[in-house]
Design an enzyme around this catalytic site. Structure first.
Site, PDB file in Angstrom:
ATOM      1  N   ARG A  70       0.813  -1.223   0.000  1.00 42.20           N
ATOM      2  CA  ARG A  70       0.000   0.000   0.000  1.00 42.20           C
ATOM      3  C   ARG A  70       0.844   1.270   0.000  1.00 42.20           C
ATOM      4  O   ARG A  70       0.362   2.333  -0.374  1.00 42.20           O
ATOM      5  CB  ARG A  70      -0.979  -0.027   1.178  1.00 42.20           C
ATOM      6  N   GLU A 107       1.165  -6.639  12.831  1.00 44.51           N
ATOM      7  CA  GLU A 107       0.039  -6.795  13.753  1.00 44.51           C
ATOM      8  C   GLU A 107      -0.572  -8.192  13.648  1.00 44.51           C
ATOM      9  O   GLU A 107      -1.078  -8.724  14.614  1.00 44.51           O
ATOM     10  CB  GLU A 107      -1.028  -5.711  13.476  1.00 44.51           C
TER      11      GLU A 107
HETATM   12  O1  LIG Z   1       3.123  -1.344  11.720  1.00 51.55           O
HETATM   13  P1  LIG Z   1       2.948  -2.753  11.300  1.00 51.55           P
HETATM   14  O2  LIG Z   1       2.399  -3.632  12.406  1.00 51.55           O
HETATM   15  O3  LIG Z   1       4.191  -3.325  10.717  1.00 51.55           O
HETATM   16  O4  LIG Z   1       1.810  -2.811  10.192  1.00 51.55           O
HETATM   17  C1  LIG Z   1       1.684  -1.890   9.148  1.00 51.55           C
HETATM   18  C2  LIG Z   1       1.820  -2.553   7.804  1.00 51.55           C
HETATM   19  O5  LIG Z   1       0.776  -3.540   7.644  1.00 51.55           O
HETATM   20  C3  LIG Z   1       0.124  -3.328   6.401  1.00 51.55           C
HETATM   21  O6  LIG Z   1       0.738  -3.991   5.346  1.00 51.55           O
HETATM   22  P2  LIG Z   1       0.636  -5.567   5.124  1.00 51.55           P
HETATM   23  O7  LIG Z   1       1.889  -6.215   5.640  1.00 51.55           O
HETATM   24  O8  LIG Z   1      -0.671  -6.067   5.649  1.00 51.55           O
HETATM   25  O9  LIG Z   1       0.745  -5.700   3.557  1.00 51.55           O
HETATM   26  P3  LIG Z   1      -0.122  -5.125   2.327  1.00 51.55           P
HETATM   27  O10 LIG Z   1       0.140  -3.635   2.263  1.00 51.55           O
HETATM   28  O11 LIG Z   1       0.457  -5.829   1.159  1.00 51.55           O
HETATM   29  O12 LIG Z   1      -1.566  -5.450   2.584  1.00 51.55           O
HETATM   30  C4  LIG Z   1       0.225  -1.838   6.195  1.00 51.55           C
HETATM   31  O13 LIG Z   1       0.034  -1.476   4.839  1.00 51.55           O
HETATM   32  C5  LIG Z   1       1.604  -1.532   6.701  1.00 51.55           C
HETATM   33  O14 LIG Z   1       2.601  -1.702   5.704  1.00 51.55           O
HETATM   34  N1  LIG Z   2      -5.475  -2.458  11.593  1.00 48.35           N
HETATM   35  C1  LIG Z   2      -4.936  -2.384  10.369  1.00 48.35           C
HETATM   36  N2  LIG Z   2      -5.636  -1.847   9.340  1.00 48.35           N
HETATM   37  C2  LIG Z   2      -5.073  -1.776   8.104  1.00 48.35           C
HETATM   38  N3  LIG Z   2      -3.855  -2.209   7.833  1.00 48.35           N
HETATM   39  C3  LIG Z   2      -3.114  -2.738   8.831  1.00 48.35           C
HETATM   40  N4  LIG Z   2      -1.867  -3.227   8.878  1.00 48.35           N
HETATM   41  C4  LIG Z   2      -1.614  -3.624  10.134  1.00 48.35           C
HETATM   42  N5  LIG Z   2      -2.663  -3.407  10.932  1.00 48.35           N
HETATM   43  C5  LIG Z   2      -3.621  -2.852  10.128  1.00 48.35           C
END
Ligand SMILES: O=P(O)(O)OC[C@H]1O[C@H](OP(=O)(O)OP(=O)(O)O)[C@H](O)[C@@H]1O
Ligand SMILES: Nc1ncnc2[nH]cnc12
Length: 181
Positions: A70, A107
């Site tokens: 993202r 998370e």
């Molecule tokens: O602070 P954190 O606990 O590390 O979480 C935040 C990350 O989690 C999500 O990405 P995700 O790994 O779900 O991947 P995506 O963007 O491909 O959905 C979000 O876009 C952040 O990059």
């Molecule tokens: N609560 C949340 N919502 C969207 N993206 C996330 N990535 C990690 N935690 C998330």
């Protein structure tokens, strides 16, 4: 109608962000940036707010680095707006050539991020962008990767921060979030 204030733009964007309880796992409140991006005005306001922030706090930035996946919504957008280059930190196995890698927790799981060694020149001034800061595991890994290849992290910039998870405590650089939950 004249141009909206920054506060009004922020309120507008916030009103468009999706909220999904118990996704992707029970107990998680998922904050969905894509809910805002289907709205044309929200896209423009997000660009304005993020670019304005960087112009004020990091006027000498040279490269915008976005996190898979993202964060990619914002790295090219901001690079074209600011006239910098951009680079991608990707999940394991997606980047060609010589890469550096760091494993991290998030998370709802764990993963490995990689960055091409050639993406950043030694001493280059970098802003890291992503949609959301939760536990901070992703941004911690990203800052480690940028530094491993010689980059200087000026700031981590996110659209949203989940304050309850205290992710920014893990990070030893400037952190800015447009919206805090
Ligand atoms: O602070 P954190 O606990 O590390 O979480 C935040 C990350 O989690 C999500 O990405 P995700 O790994 O779900 O991947 P995506 O963007 O491909 O959905 C979000 O876009 C952040 O990059
Ligand atoms: N609560 C949340 N919502 C969207 N993206 C996330 N990535 C990690 N935690 C998330």
């Amino acid at each position: 109608m004249g141009e909206l204030s920054g506060a009004d733009k922020l309120d507008y964007v916030k009103s468009k962000i999706g909220e999904y309880v118990d996704f992707p796992k029970k107990g998680i409140v998922f904050r969905d940036i894509f809910g805002a991006l289907t709205d044309g005005k929200a896209c423009v306001y997000l660009r304005d707010l993020l670019a304005h922030h960087i112009r004020i706090t990091c006027p000498d930035v040279e490269l915008i680095v976005g996190l898979d996946s993202r964060g990619f919504l914002f790295n090219l957008l901001l690079a074209t707006e600011l006239g910098t280059g951009c680079a991608a930190i990707r999940k394991k196995g997606k980047l060609a050539g010589e890469v550096v890698a760091v494993e991290y927790q998030l998370e709802y799981g764990s993963d490995t991020f990689e960055l091409q060694r050639s993406a950043i020149k030694p001493g280059q001034r970098v802003v890291i962008v992503d949609d959301l800061l939760a536990t901070g595991g992703s941004l911690l890994a990203a800052t480690a990767l940028v530094r491993k290849v010689g980059g200087v992290v000026l700031e981590c910039l996110v659209v949203m921060e989940l304050l309850g998870l205290e992710g920014r405590k893990k990070l030893d650089c400037n952190v800015h979030a447009l919206i805090k939950y």
